[in-house]
Design a protein around this motif. Structure first.
Motif, PDB file in Angstrom:
ATOM      1  N   ASP A  40      40.982  46.736  92.440  1.00 28.74           N
ATOM      2  CA  ASP A  40      41.644  47.657  93.371  1.00 28.74           C
ATOM      3  C   ASP A  40      43.114  47.326  93.612  1.00 28.74           C
ATOM      4  O   ASP A  40      43.813  48.094  94.275  1.00 28.74           O
ATOM      5  CB  ASP A  40      40.910  47.664  94.714  1.00 28.74           C
ATOM      6  N   MET A  41      43.575  46.210  93.081  1.00 22.73           N
ATOM      7  CA  MET A  41      44.947  45.785  93.346  1.00 22.73           C
ATOM      8  C   MET A  41      45.957  46.815  92.841  1.00 22.73           C
ATOM      9  O   MET A  41      46.954  47.096  93.508  1.00 22.73           O
ATOM     10  CB  MET A  41      45.217  44.420  92.698  1.00 22.73           C
ATOM     11  N   GLY A  42      45.711  47.407  91.699  1.00 16.14           N
ATOM     12  CA  GLY A  42      46.625  48.412  91.160  1.00 16.14           C
ATOM     13  C   GLY A  42      46.720  49.643  92.029  1.00 16.14           C
ATOM     14  O   GLY A  42      47.775  50.267  92.137  1.00 16.14           O
ATOM     15  N   LYS A  43      45.620  50.005  92.676  1.00 15.96           N
ATOM     16  CA  LYS A  43      45.619  51.175  93.556  1.00 15.96           C
ATOM     17  C   LYS A  43      46.441  50.917  94.811  1.00 15.96           C
ATOM     18  O   LYS A  43      47.069  51.822  95.351  1.00 15.96           O
ATOM     19  CB  LYS A  43      44.194  51.537  93.950  1.00 15.96           C
ATOM     20  N   VAL A  44      46.423  49.686  95.276  1.00 18.98           N
ATOM     21  CA  VAL A  44      47.157  49.337  96.493  1.00 18.98           C
ATOM     22  C   VAL A  44      48.652  49.202  96.200  1.00 18.98           C
ATOM     23  O   VAL A  44      49.485  49.623  97.002  1.00 18.98           O
ATOM     24  CB  VAL A  44      46.597  48.032  97.109  1.00 18.98           C
ATOM     25  N   ILE A  45      48.987  48.653  95.037  1.00 18.61           N
ATOM     26  CA  ILE A  45      50.396  48.453  94.696  1.00 18.61           C
ATOM     27  C   ILE A  45      51.020  49.743  94.180  1.00 18.61           C
ATOM     28  O   ILE A  45      52.129  50.094  94.555  1.00 18.61           O
ATOM     29  CB  ILE A  45      50.545  47.308  93.676  1.00 18.61           C
ATOM     30  N   GLY A  46      50.319  50.465  93.332  1.00 17.79           N
ATOM     31  CA  GLY A  46      50.833  51.732  92.813  1.00 17.79           C
ATOM     32  C   GLY A  46      51.826  51.548  91.686  1.00 17.79           C
ATOM     33  O   GLY A  46      52.213  50.431  91.343  1.00 17.79           O
ATOM     34  N   ARG A  47      52.226  52.648  91.094  1.00 13.45           N
ATOM     35  CA  ARG A  47      53.194  52.601  89.993  1.00 13.45           C
ATOM     36  C   ARG A  47      54.544  52.126  90.503  1.00 13.45           C
ATOM     37  O   ARG A  47      55.086  52.680  91.461  1.00 13.45           O
ATOM     38  CB  ARG A  47      53.359  53.973  89.368  1.00 13.45           C
ATOM     39  N   GLN A  48      55.046  51.113  89.846  1.00 11.49           N
ATOM     40  CA  GLN A  48      56.332  50.493  90.193  1.00 11.49           C
ATOM     41  C   GLN A  48      56.386  50.072  91.659  1.00 11.49           C
ATOM     42  O   GLN A  48      57.456  50.012  92.261  1.00 11.49           O
ATOM     43  CB  GLN A  48      57.486  51.435  89.847  1.00 11.49           C
ATOM     44  N   GLY A  49      55.237  49.806  92.275  1.00 10.37           N
ATOM     45  CA  GLY A  49      55.188  49.316  93.647  1.00 10.37           C
ATOM     46  C   GLY A  49      55.462  50.360  94.707  1.00 10.37           C
ATOM     47  O   GLY A  49      55.748  50.016  95.855  1.00 10.37           O
ATOM     48  N   ARG A  50      55.340  51.625  94.360  1.00  5.84           N
ATOM     49  CA  ARG A  50      55.686  52.681  95.319  1.00  5.84           C
ATOM     50  C   ARG A  50      54.743  52.720  96.517  1.00  5.84           C
ATOM     51  O   ARG A  50      55.190  52.895  97.652  1.00  5.84           O
ATOM     52  CB  ARG A  50      55.693  54.037  94.622  1.00  5.84           C
ATOM     53  N   ILE A  51      53.441  52.573  96.275  1.00  2.33           N
ATOM     54  CA  ILE A  51      52.485  52.622  97.397  1.00  2.33           C
ATOM     55  C   ILE A  51      52.676  51.398  98.288  1.00  2.33           C
ATOM     56  O   ILE A  51      52.680  51.509  99.520  1.00  2.33           O
ATOM     57  CB  ILE A  51      51.044  52.747  96.881  1.00  2.33           C
ATOM     58  N   ALA A  52      52.845  50.226  97.675  1.00  5.19           N
ATOM     59  CA  ALA A  52      53.072  49.003  98.458  1.00  5.19           C
ATOM     60  C   ALA A  52      54.339  49.137  99.301  1.00  5.19           C
ATOM     61  O   ALA A  52      54.357  48.750 100.481  1.00  5.19           O
ATOM     62  CB  ALA A  52      53.177  47.800  97.525  1.00  5.19           C
ATOM     63  N   HIS A  53      55.373  49.705  98.728  1.00  3.96           N
ATOM     64  CA  HIS A  53      56.631  49.913  99.463  1.00  3.96           C
ATOM     65  C   HIS A  53      56.403  50.865 100.645  1.00  3.96           C
ATOM     66  O   HIS A  53      56.916  50.625 101.752  1.00  3.96           O
ATOM     67  CB  HIS A  53      57.692  50.467  98.511  1.00  3.96           C
TER      68      HIS A  53
END
Length: 76
Positions: A40-53
């Motif tokens: 699930d880490m990729g879903k939380v971080i998102g493409r180029q970190g957009r979701i995490a940001h």
């Protein structure tokens, strides 16, 4: 604030039981260490970190209402 962050994270991941959020409060600032399942880490971080940001920006706004600074760190 911790419960609000947990709601955001739980809506993004598939494995909700593995969510761990550690809150470190030292007066004027709060640090949240978020751990989720590896898949699930990729879903939380998102493409180029957009979701995490975006998550960090929302948590900064919530903390600002309480006159604090918030930092969100995603751990593996």
């Amino acid at each position: 604030m911790k419960e609000f962050l947990k709601i955001i994270i739980s809506n993004l991941v598939d494995d909700k039981e593995t969510i761990e959020i550690k809150e470190i409060d030292d007066g004027k600032s709060v640090t949240f260490e978020v751990k989720v399942a590896q898949k699930d880490m990729g879903k939380v971080i998102g493409r180029q970190g957009r979701i995490a940001h975006s998550i960090r920006n929302v948590m900064k706004a919530v903390a600002n209402k309480e006159h604090k600074k918030a930092t969100v760190e995603f751990m593996e």
